[in-house]
Write an enzyme that holds these catalytic residues in place. Structure first.
Site, PDB file in Angstrom:
ATOM      1  N   ASN A   1       0.870  -1.178   0.000  1.00 60.20           N
ATOM      2  CA  ASN A   1       0.000   0.000   0.000  1.00 60.20           C
ATOM      3  C   ASN A   1       0.904   1.224   0.000  1.00 60.20           C
ATOM      4  O   ASN A   1       1.484   1.559   1.026  1.00 60.20           O
ATOM      5  CB  ASN A   1      -0.889  -0.027   1.257  1.00 60.20           C
ATOM      6  CG  ASN A   1      -1.710   1.237   1.418  1.00 60.20           C
ATOM      7  OD1 ASN A   1      -1.818   2.049   0.496  1.00 60.20           O
ATOM      8  ND2 ASN A   1      -2.304   1.404   2.602  1.00 60.20           N
ATOM      9  N   TRP A   2       1.028   1.829  -1.158  1.00 67.85           N
ATOM     10  CA  TRP A   2       1.947   2.976  -1.276  1.00 67.85           C
ATOM     11  C   TRP A   2       1.409   4.206  -0.561  1.00 67.85           C
ATOM     12  O   TRP A   2       2.133   5.177  -0.365  1.00 67.85           O
ATOM     13  CB  TRP A   2       2.184   3.321  -2.741  1.00 67.85           C
ATOM     14  CG  TRP A   2       2.957   2.303  -3.528  1.00 67.85           C
ATOM     15  CD1 TRP A   2       3.462   1.103  -3.080  1.00 67.85           C
ATOM     16  CD2 TRP A   2       3.328   2.398  -4.917  1.00 67.85           C
ATOM     17  NE1 TRP A   2       4.116   0.464  -4.104  1.00 67.85           N
ATOM     18  CE2 TRP A   2       4.049   1.224  -5.238  1.00 67.85           C
ATOM     19  CE3 TRP A   2       3.120   3.357  -5.919  1.00 67.85           C
ATOM     20  CZ2 TRP A   2       4.563   0.993  -6.528  1.00 67.85           C
ATOM     21  CZ3 TRP A   2       3.616   3.130  -7.196  1.00 67.85           C
ATOM     22  CH2 TRP A   2       4.336   1.953  -7.488  1.00 67.85           C
ATOM     23  N   LYS A   3       0.124   4.222  -0.253  1.00 62.91           N
ATOM     24  CA  LYS A   3      -0.528   5.410   0.317  1.00 62.91           C
ATOM     25  C   LYS A   3      -0.271   6.617  -0.602  1.00 62.91           C
ATOM     26  O   LYS A   3      -0.148   6.444  -1.805  1.00 62.91           O
ATOM     27  CB  LYS A   3      -0.042   5.657   1.753  1.00 62.91           C
ATOM     28  CG  LYS A   3      -0.126   4.386   2.610  1.00 62.91           C
ATOM     29  CD  LYS A   3       0.013   4.638   4.074  1.00 62.91           C
ATOM     30  CE  LYS A   3       0.012   3.321   4.810  1.00 62.91           C
ATOM     31  NZ  LYS A   3      -0.018   3.480   6.262  1.00 62.91           N
TER      32      LYS A   3
ATOM     33  N   HIS B   1      -9.507   1.030   4.692  1.00 57.72           N
ATOM     34  CA  HIS B   1      -8.255   1.263   5.423  1.00 57.72           C
ATOM     35  C   HIS B   1      -8.535   2.215   6.588  1.00 57.72           C
ATOM     36  O   HIS B   1      -9.340   3.139   6.467  1.00 57.72           O
ATOM     37  CB  HIS B   1      -7.209   1.848   4.476  1.00 57.72           C
ATOM     38  CG  HIS B   1      -5.838   1.854   5.076  1.00 57.72           C
ATOM     39  ND1 HIS B   1      -5.444   2.793   5.997  1.00 57.72           N
ATOM     40  CD2 HIS B   1      -4.799   0.994   4.938  1.00 57.72           C
ATOM     41  CE1 HIS B   1      -4.203   2.522   6.382  1.00 57.72           C
ATOM     42  NE2 HIS B   1      -3.786   1.432   5.756  1.00 57.72           N
TER      43      HIS B   1
ATOM     44  N   GLU C   1      -6.996   4.631   7.723  1.00 56.64           N
ATOM     45  CA  GLU C   1      -6.782   6.056   7.429  1.00 56.64           C
ATOM     46  C   GLU C   1      -8.005   6.640   6.717  1.00 56.64           C
ATOM     47  O   GLU C   1      -8.377   7.793   6.953  1.00 56.64           O
ATOM     48  CB  GLU C   1      -5.495   6.232   6.591  1.00 56.64           C
ATOM     49  CG  GLU C   1      -4.264   5.960   7.448  1.00 56.64           C
ATOM     50  CD  GLU C   1      -3.042   5.455   6.694  1.00 56.64           C
ATOM     51  OE1 GLU C   1      -2.985   5.577   5.453  1.00 56.64           O
ATOM     52  OE2 GLU C   1      -2.131   4.911   7.360  1.00 56.64           O
TER      53      GLU C   1
ATOM     54  N   GLU D   1      -5.690  -5.203  10.396  1.00 58.65           N
ATOM     55  CA  GLU D   1      -4.676  -4.192  10.659  1.00 58.65           C
ATOM     56  C   GLU D   1      -4.988  -3.500  11.978  1.00 58.65           C
ATOM     57  O   GLU D   1      -5.795  -2.567  12.021  1.00 58.65           O
ATOM     58  CB  GLU D   1      -4.666  -3.147   9.545  1.00 58.65           C
ATOM     59  CG  GLU D   1      -4.386  -3.726   8.180  1.00 58.65           C
ATOM     60  CD  GLU D   1      -3.770  -2.687   7.250  1.00 58.65           C
ATOM     61  OE1 GLU D   1      -2.646  -2.931   6.805  1.00 58.65           O
ATOM     62  OE2 GLU D   1      -4.396  -1.650   7.008  1.00 58.65           O
TER      63      GLU D   1
ATOM     64  N   GLY E   1       2.142   2.056  10.833  1.00 61.49           N
ATOM     65  CA  GLY E   1       3.075   3.173  10.706  1.00 61.49           C
ATOM     66  C   GLY E   1       3.730   3.578  12.018  1.00 61.49           C
ATOM     67  O   GLY E   1       4.368   4.624  12.099  1.00 61.49           O
TER      68      GLY E   1
ATOM     69  N   SER F   1       3.160  -2.330  10.419  1.00 64.25           N
ATOM     70  CA  SER F   1       4.611  -2.350  10.654  1.00 64.25           C
ATOM     71  C   SER F   1       5.237  -3.707  10.360  1.00 64.25           C
ATOM     72  O   SER F   1       6.174  -4.136  11.030  1.00 64.25           O
ATOM     73  CB  SER F   1       4.927  -1.887  12.077  1.00 64.25           C
ATOM     74  OG  SER F   1       4.479  -0.565  12.277  1.00 64.25           O
TER      75      SER F   1
ATOM     76  N   GLY G   1       2.645  -1.235   4.302  1.00 59.94           N
ATOM     77  CA  GLY G   1       2.695   0.192   3.984  1.00 59.94           C
ATOM     78  C   GLY G   1       4.123   0.625   3.704  1.00 59.94           C
ATOM     79  O   GLY G   1       4.666   0.431   2.619  1.00 59.94           O
ATOM     80  N   GLY G   2       4.749   1.191   4.714  1.00 64.87           N
ATOM     81  CA  GLY G   2       6.089   1.776   4.573  1.00 64.87           C
ATOM     82  C   GLY G   2       7.091   0.896   3.849  1.00 64.87           C
ATOM     83  O   GLY G   2       7.826   1.368   2.969  1.00 64.87           O
TER      84      GLY G   2
HETATM   85  C1  PEP Z   1      -0.956  -0.069   6.067  1.00 61.17           C
HETATM   86  O1  PEP Z   1      -1.162   1.132   6.001  1.00 61.17           O
HETATM   87  O2  PEP Z   1      -1.744  -0.840   5.502  1.00 61.17           O
HETATM   88  C2  PEP Z   1       0.205  -0.535   6.808  1.00 61.17           C
HETATM   89  C3  PEP Z   1       0.228  -1.769   7.215  1.00 61.17           C
HETATM   90  O3  PEP Z   1       1.215   0.380   7.024  1.00 61.17           O
HETATM   91  P1  PEP Z   1       2.666   0.099   7.679  1.00 61.17           P
HETATM   92  O4  PEP Z   1       3.169  -1.181   7.094  1.00 61.17           O
HETATM   93  O5  PEP Z   1       3.482   1.281   7.276  1.00 61.17           O
HETATM   94  O6  PEP Z   1       2.450   0.001   9.159  1.00 61.17           O
END
Ligand code: PEP
Length: 253
Positions: free
Chosen positions: A11-13, A98, A100, A170, A176, A216, A237-238
């Site tokens: 997920n590049w966001k 998601h 967010e 999640e 994050g 994470s 994500g990251g």
């Molecule tokens: C996400 O936003 O779906 C996610 C899991 O982010 P991160 O891996 O950065 O915690």
């Protein structure tokens, strides 16, 4: 014997401009060509990248996802992007619900229910996110919260449609933040989710459902998380923003 797939989805966001996104997709595509991996790989890009990214990746190696779609089919909704438009780019998936989107854009379970229906009607596979915030876990409400998120947005679907959905657990406190759920916490919740699916749709549908962990997840913890019987992969994500960080997670399978 279940048929469920292992999946690692990025997920590049709201990261990467168009040129950077195309370059990252190309680089990942090259890296995957050289390896035989044991999971499906998906990348979730911003809307504007979708058509270009679909163009540069081999669909046998990489599926492409949008990170959202509209809750209306078409019409006077300035700034929105419909599920049909997403599908017309060649993207096959859409991340929905998601945390967010729920927290910052006020997406309610009812809105998400509409988005899921439109995604399915347009042949897209929803990657549907569920998960509790920290206070809910601390007060012991996490199981109840996750179950009610599924009930409110998904459980009116007939089994055949539900069977097309990928779930992503999640825990919001792990997104994050660098705080990962322990492998035991992930397994406990994933087993709970599968049990809820068994209760609603029966053992076959539940057994075939891919339930991803997100929060994470990285090269250092992916193997331990994915080794749990009910953890079928990750939403990343990251660590999906560079091939160096994303490939080792894919290779954890
Ligand atoms: C996400 O936003 O779906 C996610 C899991 O982010 P991160 O891996 O950065 O915690």
């Amino acid at each position: 014997m279940s048929m469920r797939k292992n999946i690692v989805a990025g997920n590049w966001k709201m990261n990467k401009n168009l040129q950077e996104g195309i370059a990252l997709a190309k680089e990942l595509n090259e890296a995957l060509k050289e390896k035989s991996v044991h999971c499906d790989v998906i990348i979730g890009t911003p809307f504007i990248h979708l058509a270009s990214v679909v163009d540069v990746v081999d669909s046998n190696h990489i599926g492409v996802a949008a990170q959202n779609c509209a809750d209306k089919a078409a019409g006077a909704y300035t700034g929105e992007v419909s599920a049909a438009m997403v599908a017309s780019t060649g993207a096959k998936y859409v991340i929905l619900g998601h945390s967010e989107r729920r927290a910052y854009y006020h997406e309610t379970p009812e809105i998400l229910k509409e988005k899921v229906l439109l995604a399915l009607a347009n042949g897209l596979t929803p990657i549907f996110c569920i998960g509790e915030v920290l206070e809910e876990r601390v007060s012991g409400k996490h199981f109840e919260v996750v179950k009610s998120q599924m009930e409110a947005s998904l459980f009116d679907l007939p089994a055949n449609d539900f069977g097309k959905i990928i779930l992503a657990y999640e825990p919001v406190w792990a997104i994050g933040t660098g705080k990962t759920a322990t492998a035991a916490q992930a397994q406990e919740m994933h087993a709970f989710i599968r049990e809820a699916l068994t209760g609603k749709y029966g053992a076959a549908v539940a057994g075939n459902a891919s339930i991803l962990y997100g929060g994470s997840c990285n090269a250092a913890n992916a193997k331990e998380l994915f080794s749990n019987p009910d953890v079928d992969g990750g939403l990343i994500g990251g660590a999906s923003l560079s091939v160096d960080k994303f490939m080792p997670i894919i290779e954890a399978f």
